[in-house]
Design an enzyme around this catalytic site. Structure first.
Site, PDB file in Angstrom:
ATOM      1  N   PHE A 527       0.831  -1.198   0.000  1.00  0.00           N
ATOM      2  CA  PHE A 527       0.000   0.000   0.000  1.00  0.00           C
ATOM      3  C   PHE A 527       0.871   1.256   0.000  1.00  0.00           C
ATOM      4  O   PHE A 527       1.864   1.316   0.727  1.00  0.00           O
ATOM      5  CB  PHE A 527      -0.883   0.063   1.252  1.00  0.00           C
ATOM      6  CG  PHE A 527      -1.900  -1.029   1.380  1.00  0.00           C
ATOM      7  CD1 PHE A 527      -3.194  -0.840   0.931  1.00  0.00           C
ATOM      8  CD2 PHE A 527      -1.568  -2.234   1.962  1.00  0.00           C
ATOM      9  CE1 PHE A 527      -4.145  -1.843   1.067  1.00  0.00           C
ATOM     10  CE2 PHE A 527      -2.505  -3.251   2.110  1.00  0.00           C
ATOM     11  CZ  PHE A 527      -3.797  -3.048   1.647  1.00  0.00           C
ATOM     12  N   ASP A 528       0.482   2.221  -0.790  1.00  0.00           N
ATOM     13  CA  ASP A 528       1.015   3.560  -0.597  1.00  0.00           C
ATOM     14  C   ASP A 528       0.388   4.108   0.689  1.00  0.00           C
ATOM     15  O   ASP A 528      -0.718   3.695   1.063  1.00  0.00           O
ATOM     16  CB  ASP A 528       0.632   4.438  -1.789  1.00  0.00           C
ATOM     17  CG  ASP A 528       1.028   5.884  -1.585  1.00  0.00           C
ATOM     18  OD1 ASP A 528       2.192   6.141  -1.252  1.00  0.00           O
ATOM     19  OD2 ASP A 528       0.153   6.754  -1.738  1.00  0.00           O
ATOM     20  N   LYS A 529       1.082   5.001   1.378  1.00  0.00           N
ATOM     21  CA  LYS A 529       0.524   5.520   2.640  1.00  0.00           C
ATOM     22  C   LYS A 529      -0.427   6.697   2.390  1.00  0.00           C
ATOM     23  O   LYS A 529      -1.625   6.616   2.663  1.00  0.00           O
ATOM     24  CB  LYS A 529       1.644   5.977   3.585  1.00  0.00           C
ATOM     25  CG  LYS A 529       1.102   6.564   4.913  1.00  0.00           C
ATOM     26  CD  LYS A 529       2.200   7.074   5.809  1.00  0.00           C
ATOM     27  CE  LYS A 529       2.689   8.447   5.403  1.00  0.00           C
ATOM     28  NZ  LYS A 529       1.727   9.535   5.688  1.00  0.00           N
ATOM     29  N   VAL A 728      -1.345  -1.021  -4.218  1.00  0.00           N
ATOM     30  CA  VAL A 728      -2.535  -0.179  -4.112  1.00  0.00           C
ATOM     31  C   VAL A 728      -2.089   1.256  -3.913  1.00  0.00           C
ATOM     32  O   VAL A 728      -1.316   1.558  -2.993  1.00  0.00           O
ATOM     33  CB  VAL A 728      -3.423  -0.609  -2.924  1.00  0.00           C
ATOM     34  CG1 VAL A 728      -4.717   0.201  -2.911  1.00  0.00           C
ATOM     35  CG2 VAL A 728      -3.719  -2.092  -2.980  1.00  0.00           C
TER      36      VAL A 728
END
Length: 836
Positions: A527-529, A728
């Site tokens: 995941f990107d933050k 994502v």
């Protein structure tokens, strides 16, 4: 070596994305030119579209020469290759689609062709050897009706028609079925074979076949009645049951293919030749009824997808001064204002400029709860850059207004609306085959000839074993029925089509069979933050007073000063502080910004300074050790800190943080339940901030301080460890990492060009909770495909030995064969009813 970049849409204006084969062609054309060391694709970024990056030696070739070579190569390819997406009527089933695919592939000039069982054709062709008109005539000659023609790679010049907008293509070859200028595309849903009873002709013929079979079988027990009466009924059953199968067989043979229909006709004729009229009629009855049910299932999935085109209304209420008039949505232009009545569909993507209402966005994003909308006070000058605005101001075509009037300024014309692009991408997705489907198609190409060879050899069994030729022939016909891969042919495409349809209805765009299958096999997700696991916007998380100051006094002071700033952190402080106090605070005066450090102002005669540690250190104001320790502790927890000073005395610390989404823990817990065992966060923020966000929400590993290329390296490492990994993100700055992942997933893709183009799978709503639904659906589709393959191949594995050994005759073989076909079709249809 030096580098230069050129936008892909400048070099190849007809190419929609960097995955197109023409991109590979231009790279091959330029990679070995003198002075050019390397050419590669740079995916979409936040401030640019897809680009080609050229690494060149400036001592050998100038930058101008590189650009000249690139433009010349792009012009050659654009001149040489054309791309079309056709919507047709008349594709009866996936096997028929393969026949048409094979026929069109033999056409001179066709580079690639993909035909779906739903009637969509994707074509790439060489313009120098075949014209578009000739290709369209070839498609018509294959027996299809062309409903709509889209030059779907072209940007601006010929956009894909929006749902309900008349198609303006200027090609009108002879024949019917075109979406001619001025006429809306036909939607007659004539995928099923036509006939005297319309769409239901094949089903009615199958029922008549069954009735004649039953009558003939009953009359065979009547004593004294000539056997020719029963045979006459069986002949009638042959006619009605074999009518469409014979048409399919003749069509296949004329194209040099021996399809399943041919095998069935041969088996039925063989049974009649041996005098087994009842068994032959039973074969044709079950085969025809199976085909009818197969067509019914595909039509159901088709209509589920076709329903997307009906989401947007065909007309809009255009406001011009005090006048309101009804116009077609094709007449709307960017900047027009339309009126949306209560409980009616919104006609265009746009910004709310008047009125407050709750809007049901479920048709577009899958969100079950209506979203509150309010007017935007300051309309941006450039309406093409509205994606960054808050969702409460934006609306989408096809969504449903609540109980109040709205006035909406159009930001996208009908052909470019979110729903139009969604429909276009779903239609393209139907032509993309999955790995399993490719494998099944390849298997069938070798399987059918192998069956025919086996059946031919079995005809001569009487030479080896002591039996008459009629017994060998009968056994061969029984094996022919048992070994026919009817269920295998339909097992994968029916499941994929149903899965794509169900996903689209749930606000998830799946770009074809490959991502639908791959998603179900994932065990790890990265995941990107920012904006993915977090809100993407800072929030006030605390006010820590110092030196006897109360929290209320500290908030009043800092709000008064920050009201004068337009910095995003200032807006977060004012919003959060005002909510905490429950009242407004008058602004300070004499504001002065300190670039990159903070702000200075006067309040109640006192000078107030609000900023980071650097501001105080550079201005000569010493920060006490105990305050510094407190600040470092708060920053270690992931907070952004700001010090507040009044007349030279520190009075407090303000903390802000990009907080985790409220639904993140629930979504990640749901992902664990569907089998995702490793969830990793990738971010450019420092490691402490990453860990502060990751721990409470359930991320298994947080990687901070990453540059974009380091995110790509992290994805490559994960792929080596886990085999398959999804990335994502928001589809903008995460595009390189998405490209390296097994499946790229974009969040909040509604209204975002970049997110829709870069990802393999797009969650239309900006909600993490849609991800478990998408993965759960994919796992269900994957399971159903496996079940279908086991059923189809298992039935063949059981029936073939039984029929070869003589333990099973044509009757049981027919029942098993057709029963497995019907079973896999209805098993696939279960995906349409998949629940979250």
């Amino acid at each position: 070596m030096e580098k230069t970049r050129i936008n892909l849409d400048i070099l190849l204006p007809e190419v929609a994305h960097e995955r197109d084969e023409c991109v590979e062609r231009i790279i091959r054309m330029l990679a070995y030119k003198r002075g050019i060391d390397k050419v590669h694709v740079v995916p979409h970024g936040e401030d640019h579209g897809a680009q080609l990056c050229f690494h060149y030696d400036p001592t050998v070739i100038s930058i101008n020469k590189v650009e000249q070579l690139a433009r010349r190569a792009g012009a050659e390819l654009t001149e040489q290759y054309g791309h079309l997406l056709l919507e047709t009527g008349g594709v009866r089933h996936p096997r028929h689609a393969r026949l048409i695919e094979a026929e069109l592939r033999r056409q001179t000039g066709v580079q690639t062709v993909s035909v779906s069982g739903t009637g969509f054709l994707e074509l790439e062709y060489n313009k120098g050897t075949v014209s578009e008109e000739a290709l369209l005539k070839a498609v018509q000659k294959s027996g299809l009706r062309i409903r709509k023609v889209e030059d779907f790679h072209r940007h601006g010049a010929a956009p894909a028609p929006a749902p309900g907008v008349p198609h303006d293509h200027d090609h009108e070859p002879a024949g019917d079925g075109y979406a001619h200028p001025g006429k809306p595309p036909a939607h007659d849903h004539d995928h099923a074979p036509g006939g005297v009873f319309g769409e239901r002709t094949e089903l009615i013929f199958a029922i008549i076949c069954g009735a004649l079979l039953g009558i003939g079988f009953a009359l065979s027990f009547v004593h004294g009645l000539s056997p020719y009466v029963s045979i006459g009924c069986y002949v009638g059953a042959y006619f009605f049951g074999g009518f469409y199968a014979t048409k399919e067989a003749v069509a296949g043979i004329s194209k040099g293919a021996f399809e399943i229909d041919f095998l069935m006709i041969v088996a039925a004729v063989g049974a009649a030749f041996l005098g087994h009229w009842a068994e032959g009629a039973l074969l044709l009855f079950l085969f025809s009824i199976g085909h009818s049910l197969e067509h019914y299932a595909l039509e159901k999935a088709r209509k589920s997808i076709a329903a997307l085109t009906d989401l947007a209304p065909k007309t809009a209420l255009l406001k011009a001064g005090a006048d309101i008039r009804e116009v077609g949505i094709g007449e709307l232009k960017t900047g027009d204002v339309i009126v949306v009545r209560p409980n009616s569909k919104i006609a265009a993507d746009g910004l709310v400029v008047q009125g407050n209402s709750s809007v049901n966005q479920a048709p577009i994003t899958g969100e079950s709860i209506p979203v509150d909308k309010e007017p935007l006070a300051d309309i941006p000058a450039d309406l093409s850059k509205v994606d960054s605005l808050d969702a409460k101001y934006r609306v989408f075509a096809g969504s449903i207004n609540g109980g109040e009037n709205l006035e909406v300024m159009v930001t996208r014309v009908a052909a470019d609306s979110t729903i139009a692009r969604l429909v276009k991408l779903v239609n393209e997705a139907q032509t993309q085959k999955s790995p399993t489907q490719h494998l099944a198609d390849k298997l069938e190409r070798y399987y059918v000839p192998a069956v025919l060879i086996l059946v031919l050899l079995l005809h001569f069994a009487f030479l080896v074993i002591d039996e008459p030729f009629s017994s060998s022939f009968y056994r061969a016909m029984a094996v022919l029925v048992a070994a026919s891969p009817c269920a295998l042919a339909i097992s994968t495409p029916s499941a994929l089509l149903s899965g794509v349809a169900r996903a689209a209805r749930g606000g998830v765009l799946v770009k074809g069979g490959r991502p639908l299958e791959e998603l179900g096999a994932l065990t790890a997700i990265a995941f990107d933050k920012t904006g993915t696991l977090t809100e993407g916007k800072p929030k006030l998380t605390g006010a820590h007073p110092l030196g006897g100051m109360s929290e209320e006094q500290l908030l009043e002071t800092v709000i008064a000063v920050e009201k004068l700033s337009d910095h995003p952190l200032a807006a977060a402080i004012v919003k959060g502080g005002t909510e905490k106090l429950g009242r407004e605070v008058p602004p300070a005066s004499n504001v002065e910004a300190v670039q990159g450090r903070g702000i200075k102002a006067v309040r109640n005669g006192a000078e107030v300074l609000v900023g980071n540690k650097q501001l105080f250190e550079e201005s000569g104001h010493a920060v006490p050790d105990e305050v510094r320790t407190q600040v470092e502790a708060l920053e270690g927890q992931g907070h952004t800190t700001m010090l507040v000073q009044e007349n030279g005395t520190l009075i407090g610390i303000i903390t802000l943080m990009d907080t985790a989404r409220a639904e993140a823990p629930e979504a990640l817990a749901a992902l664990r339940k569907v089998g995702i065992r490793k969830m990793i966060m990738l971010t450019g923020d420092n490691q402490k901030v990453a860990e502060a966000i990751a721990g409470p929400i359930g991320i298994t590993e947080a990687l901070g301080n990453l540059l974009p290329e380091q995110k790509v390296q992290a994805i490559e490492r994960l792929r080596k460890e886990e085999g398959k990994v999804a990335m994502v993100g928001d589809g903008v700055n995460d595009a390189p990492a998405m490209a390296k992942s097994t499946v790229g997933i974009a969040m909040g893709a509604a209204g975002s060009d970049v997110a829709l183009e870069t990802a393999d799978l797009a969650l239309m709503a900006d909600k993490l909770t849609n991800l478990p639904f998408a993965i759960g659906l994919s796992r269900k589709a994957h399971a159903i495909i496996r079940q279908n393959l086991v059923i189809s191949l298992g039935m063949v594995a059981v029936l073939v030995p039984l029929t070869i050994s003589g333990l099973a005759h044509i009757g049981p073989a027919v029942v098993g064969h057709e029963g497995s076909t019907v079973l896999v079709v209805f098993n696939a249809l279960r995906l349409l009813a998949y629940k979250r």
